[in-house]
Design a protein around this motif. Structure first.
Motif, PDB file in Angstrom:
ATOM      1  N   ALA A 122       5.108  10.687  17.414  1.00  0.00           N
ATOM      2  CA  ALA A 122       6.205   9.777  17.250  1.00  0.00           C
ATOM      3  C   ALA A 122       7.011   9.980  16.057  1.00  0.00           C
ATOM      4  N   GLY A 123       6.621  10.674  15.166  1.00  0.00           N
ATOM      5  CA  GLY A 123       7.514  10.721  13.919  1.00  0.00           C
ATOM      6  C   GLY A 123       7.298   9.558  13.084  1.00  0.00           C
ATOM      7  N   GLY A 183      14.555  -1.981   7.159  1.00  0.00           N
ATOM      8  CA  GLY A 183      15.082  -0.614   7.376  1.00  0.00           C
ATOM      9  C   GLY A 183      15.359  -0.061   6.170  1.00  0.00           C
ATOM     10  N   GLY A 184      14.409  -0.474   5.054  1.00  0.00           N
ATOM     11  CA  GLY A 184      14.851  -0.021   3.680  1.00  0.00           C
ATOM     12  C   GLY A 184      14.103   1.722   3.612  1.00  0.00           C
ATOM     13  N   GLN A 185      14.782   2.173   2.492  1.00  0.00           N
ATOM     14  CA  GLN A 185      14.191   3.595   2.579  1.00  0.00           C
ATOM     15  C   GLN A 185      12.930   3.367   1.718  1.00  0.00           C
ATOM     16  N   VAL A 186      11.737   4.394   1.917  1.00  0.00           N
ATOM     17  CA  VAL A 186      10.505   4.351   1.429  1.00  0.00           C
ATOM     18  C   VAL A 186      10.151   5.718   1.319  1.00  0.00           C
ATOM     19  N   ALA A 187       9.136   5.888   0.653  1.00  0.00           N
ATOM     20  CA  ALA A 187       8.461   7.216   0.334  1.00  0.00           C
ATOM     21  C   ALA A 187       7.009   6.898   0.212  1.00  0.00           C
ATOM     22  N   LEU A 188       6.212   8.044   0.962  1.00  0.00           N
ATOM     23  CA  LEU A 188       4.964   7.859   1.133  1.00  0.00           C
ATOM     24  C   LEU A 188       4.281   9.356   0.492  1.00  0.00           C
ATOM     25  N   CYS A 189       3.408   9.281  -0.513  1.00  0.00           N
ATOM     26  CA  CYS A 189       3.042  10.614  -1.107  1.00  0.00           C
ATOM     27  C   CYS A 189       1.790  10.656  -1.318  1.00  0.00           C
ATOM     28  N   GLN A 190       1.248  11.733  -0.561  1.00  0.00           N
ATOM     29  CA  GLN A 190      -0.334  11.968  -0.573  1.00  0.00           C
ATOM     30  C   GLN A 190      -0.660  13.233  -1.536  1.00  0.00           C
ATOM     31  N   GLY A 231      11.559   8.031   4.470  1.00  0.00           N
ATOM     32  CA  GLY A 231      12.255   7.344   5.812  1.00  0.00           C
ATOM     33  C   GLY A 231      12.381   6.016   5.676  1.00  0.00           C
ATOM     34  N   THR A 232      12.759   5.482   6.890  1.00  0.00           N
ATOM     35  CA  THR A 232      13.024   4.179   6.759  1.00  0.00           C
ATOM     36  C   THR A 232      11.817   3.086   7.412  1.00  0.00           C
ATOM     37  N   ALA A 233      11.624   1.989   6.813  1.00  0.00           N
ATOM     38  CA  ALA A 233      10.468   1.263   7.335  1.00  0.00           C
ATOM     39  C   ALA A 233      10.790   0.090   7.716  1.00  0.00           C
ATOM     40  N   VAL A 234       9.874  -0.631   8.612  1.00  0.00           N
ATOM     41  CA  VAL A 234      10.114  -2.001   9.039  1.00  0.00           C
ATOM     42  C   VAL A 234       8.546  -2.517   9.109  1.00  0.00           C
ATOM     43  N   VAL A 235       8.458  -4.155   8.981  1.00  0.00           N
ATOM     44  CA  VAL A 235       7.455  -4.761   9.020  1.00  0.00           C
ATOM     45  C   VAL A 235       6.998  -5.157  10.569  1.00  0.00           C
ATOM     46  N   PRO A 267      -9.680  -3.506   7.164  1.00  0.00           N
ATOM     47  CA  PRO A 267      -9.782  -4.916   6.831  1.00  0.00           C
ATOM     48  C   PRO A 267      -8.854  -5.762   7.823  1.00  0.00           C
ATOM     49  N   ALA A 268      -9.187  -6.869   8.162  1.00  0.00           N
ATOM     50  CA  ALA A 268      -8.405  -7.759   9.345  1.00  0.00           C
ATOM     51  C   ALA A 268      -7.995  -9.154   8.572  1.00  0.00           C
ATOM     52  N   PRO A 269      -7.342  -9.167   7.279  1.00  0.00           N
ATOM     53  CA  PRO A 269      -7.189 -10.388   6.833  1.00  0.00           C
ATOM     54  C   PRO A 269      -6.246 -11.281   7.582  1.00  0.00           C
ATOM     55  N   PRO A 270      -6.070 -12.616   7.542  1.00  0.00           N
ATOM     56  CA  PRO A 270      -5.076 -13.314   8.121  1.00  0.00           C
ATOM     57  C   PRO A 270      -3.710 -12.643   7.656  1.00  0.00           C
ATOM     58  N   GLY A 271      -2.523 -12.755   8.639  1.00  0.00           N
ATOM     59  CA  GLY A 271      -1.235 -12.383   8.401  1.00  0.00           C
ATOM     60  C   GLY A 271      -1.339 -10.848   8.480  1.00  0.00           C
ATOM     61  N   ARG A 272      -2.279 -10.026   8.961  1.00  0.00           N
ATOM     62  CA  ARG A 272      -1.980  -8.628   9.051  1.00  0.00           C
ATOM     63  C   ARG A 272      -0.836  -8.239   9.911  1.00  0.00           C
ATOM     64  N   VAL A 273      -0.170  -7.285   9.163  1.00  0.00           N
ATOM     65  CA  VAL A 273       1.202  -6.523   9.897  1.00  0.00           C
ATOM     66  C   VAL A 273       0.690  -5.131   9.536  1.00  0.00           C
ATOM     67  N   VAL A 274       1.755  -4.375  10.196  1.00  0.00           N
ATOM     68  CA  VAL A 274       1.885  -2.633  10.062  1.00  0.00           C
ATOM     69  C   VAL A 274       3.306  -2.508   9.753  1.00  0.00           C
ATOM     70  N   ILE A 275       3.435  -1.693   8.830  1.00  0.00           N
ATOM     71  CA  ILE A 275       4.593  -1.081   8.241  1.00  0.00           C
ATOM     72  C   ILE A 275       4.666   0.138   8.986  1.00  0.00           C
ATOM     73  N   GLU A 276       5.890   0.363   9.786  1.00  0.00           N
ATOM     74  CA  GLU A 276       6.153   1.497  10.452  1.00  0.00           C
ATOM     75  C   GLU A 276       7.120   2.361   9.878  1.00  0.00           C
ATOM     76  N   ILE A 277       6.818   3.339   9.272  1.00  0.00           N
ATOM     77  CA  ILE A 277       7.938   4.266   8.723  1.00  0.00           C
ATOM     78  C   ILE A 277       8.490   5.345   9.661  1.00  0.00           C
ATOM     79  N   THR A 278       9.568   5.230   9.829  1.00  0.00           N
ATOM     80  CA  THR A 278      10.034   6.207  10.765  1.00  0.00           C
ATOM     81  C   THR A 278      10.601   7.698   9.721  1.00  0.00           C
ATOM     82  N   VAL A 279       9.682   8.481   9.761  1.00  0.00           N
ATOM     83  CA  VAL A 279       9.860   9.636   9.033  1.00  0.00           C
ATOM     84  C   VAL A 279      10.923  10.630   9.177  1.00  0.00           C
TER      85      VAL A 279
END
Length: 140
Positions: free
Chosen positions: A53-54, A75-82, A93-97, A120-132
Protein backbone atom coordinates in the motif's frame (compact mmCIF):
# COMPACT_ATOMS: atom_id res chain seq x y z
CA UNK A 1 -9.15 9.33 -2.03
CA UNK A 2 -9.39 6.45 0.48
CA UNK A 3 -6.04 4.73 1.20
CA UNK A 4 -7.23 1.53 -0.44
CA UNK A 5 -7.61 3.49 -3.71
CA UNK A 6 -4.40 5.49 -3.39
CA UNK A 7 -1.66 4.74 -5.87
CA UNK A 8 1.75 4.02 -4.47
CA UNK A 9 4.19 6.74 -5.53
CA UNK A 10 6.54 5.52 -8.25
CA UNK A 11 9.56 6.83 -6.28
CA UNK A 12 9.04 4.31 -3.46
CA UNK A 13 11.16 1.28 -4.23
CA UNK A 14 12.02 -1.07 -1.40
CA UNK A 15 14.76 -3.67 -1.67
CA UNK A 16 14.48 -7.01 0.11
CA UNK A 17 17.06 -5.77 2.65
CA UNK A 18 15.00 -2.63 3.33
CA UNK A 19 11.80 -4.66 3.70
CA UNK A 20 13.52 -6.99 6.19
CA UNK A 21 14.92 -4.05 8.16
CA UNK A 22 11.52 -2.28 8.31
CA UNK A 23 9.89 -5.51 9.48
CA UNK A 24 12.37 -6.30 12.24
CA UNK A 25 10.44 -6.42 15.53
CA UNK A 26 13.40 -5.16 17.59
CA UNK A 27 13.22 -1.65 16.23
CA UNK A 28 11.36 1.52 17.05
CA UNK A 29 11.61 4.75 15.09
CA UNK A 30 11.82 8.47 15.62
CA UNK A 31 8.64 10.07 14.26
CA UNK A 32 8.89 13.74 13.33
CA UNK A 33 5.86 16.01 12.89
CA UNK A 34 5.55 19.78 12.70
CA UNK A 35 3.83 21.70 15.49
CA UNK A 36 1.37 24.48 14.56
CA UNK A 37 4.09 27.06 15.43
CA UNK A 38 6.45 25.45 12.88
CA UNK A 39 8.80 23.77 15.36
CA UNK A 40 9.57 20.07 15.13
CA UNK A 41 8.25 17.40 17.46
CA UNK A 42 10.11 14.07 17.56
CA UNK A 43 8.75 11.04 19.41
CA UNK A 44 9.85 7.40 19.59
CA UNK A 45 7.19 5.12 18.13
CA UNK A 46 6.52 1.59 17.05
CA UNK A 47 5.16 1.41 13.52
CA UNK A 48 4.31 -0.92 10.67
CA UNK A 49 5.29 -0.73 7.03
CA UNK A 50 2.83 -1.92 4.38
CA UNK A 51 4.91 -2.08 1.21
CA UNK A 52 1.99 -3.08 -1.02
CA UNK A 53 0.00 0.00 0.00
CA UNK A 54 2.99 2.31 0.38
CA UNK A 55 1.79 3.12 3.90
CA UNK A 56 3.44 3.28 7.28
CA UNK A 57 1.12 3.22 10.28
CA UNK A 58 1.56 4.51 13.82
CA UNK A 59 -0.98 3.78 16.55
CA UNK A 60 -1.53 6.54 19.09
CA UNK A 61 -4.33 8.48 20.78
CA UNK A 62 -6.01 11.56 19.32
CA UNK A 63 -4.83 13.68 22.25
CA UNK A 64 -1.12 12.93 21.66
CA UNK A 65 1.12 15.77 20.48
CA UNK A 66 1.89 13.97 17.20
CA UNK A 67 -1.81 13.47 16.40
CA UNK A 68 -2.70 17.04 17.39
CA UNK A 69 0.06 18.36 15.13
CA UNK A 70 -1.42 16.47 12.19
CA UNK A 71 -5.01 17.37 13.05
CA UNK A 72 -3.98 21.04 13.02
CA UNK A 73 -2.48 20.59 9.53
CA UNK A 74 -4.01 17.57 7.78
CA UNK A 75 -1.80 16.01 5.15
CA UNK A 76 1.31 17.42 6.81
CA UNK A 77 4.80 16.28 5.97
CA UNK A 78 6.36 13.77 8.37
CA UNK A 79 9.43 11.58 8.67
CA UNK A 80 9.78 8.20 10.33
CA UNK A 81 13.40 7.10 10.88
CA UNK A 82 14.46 3.65 12.09
CA UNK A 83 18.11 3.26 13.11
CA UNK A 84 20.31 0.34 14.07
CA UNK A 85 23.93 1.48 14.39
CA UNK A 86 25.08 2.57 10.96
CA UNK A 87 22.05 1.11 9.23
CA UNK A 88 19.03 3.35 8.92
CA UNK A 89 15.94 4.02 6.84
CA UNK A 90 13.78 7.12 6.75
CA UNK A 91 10.26 7.06 5.34
CA UNK A 92 9.06 10.52 4.30
CA UNK A 93 5.56 11.45 3.25
CA UNK A 94 2.24 12.96 4.14
CA UNK A 95 0.18 11.82 7.10
CA UNK A 96 -3.40 11.83 8.28
CA UNK A 97 -5.01 10.86 11.57
CA UNK A 98 -7.70 8.21 11.10
CA UNK A 99 -10.32 7.27 13.69
CA UNK A 100 -12.25 4.81 11.49
CA UNK A 101 -12.61 1.63 13.62
CA UNK A 102 -11.81 -0.69 10.71
CA UNK A 103 -8.59 1.08 9.82
CA UNK A 104 -7.55 1.35 13.48
CA UNK A 105 -8.19 -2.40 13.84
CA UNK A 106 -6.08 -3.08 10.75
CA UNK A 107 -3.28 -0.99 12.24
CA UNK A 108 -3.54 -2.99 15.47
CA UNK A 109 -3.41 -6.34 13.61
CA UNK A 110 -0.35 -5.28 11.66
CA UNK A 111 1.31 -4.03 14.86
CA UNK A 112 0.63 -7.35 16.60
CA UNK A 113 2.12 -9.19 13.64
CA UNK A 114 5.31 -7.15 13.66
CA UNK A 115 5.89 -6.81 17.41
CA UNK A 116 4.38 -10.17 18.40
CA UNK A 117 2.22 -8.56 21.06
CA UNK A 118 -1.05 -6.70 21.05
CA UNK A 119 -0.72 -2.92 21.07
CA UNK A 120 -2.09 -0.87 23.94
CA UNK A 121 -5.78 -0.07 23.47
CA UNK A 122 -6.40 3.19 25.32
CA UNK A 123 -9.59 5.21 24.83
CA UNK A 124 -9.31 7.55 21.87
CA UNK A 125 -6.93 5.30 19.91
CA UNK A 126 -6.36 6.37 16.31
CA UNK A 127 -3.98 5.35 13.56
CA UNK A 128 -1.71 7.76 11.77
CA UNK A 129 -1.40 6.68 8.15
CA UNK A 130 1.67 7.90 6.33
CA UNK A 131 1.62 7.81 2.55
CA UNK A 132 5.31 7.25 1.89
CA UNK A 133 6.64 9.38 -0.95
CA UNK A 134 10.38 8.92 -0.44
CA UNK A 135 12.65 6.39 1.21
CA UNK A 136 16.18 7.27 2.26
CA UNK A 137 18.53 4.64 3.66
CA UNK A 138 22.12 3.81 4.46
CA UNK A 139 23.75 0.38 4.25
CA UNK A 140 20.61 -1.35 3.00
Amino acid sequence: MPPSKQRRPAAVVASAALEAFLGDARHVAAFTTVRPDGTLHVAPVRFTWDAAAGLARVLTVASSRKARNLLAGPGGQVALCQVDGFVWATLEGTAVVVADPGRVALGARLYAGRYRTAPPAPPGRVVIEITVERVLSLNL
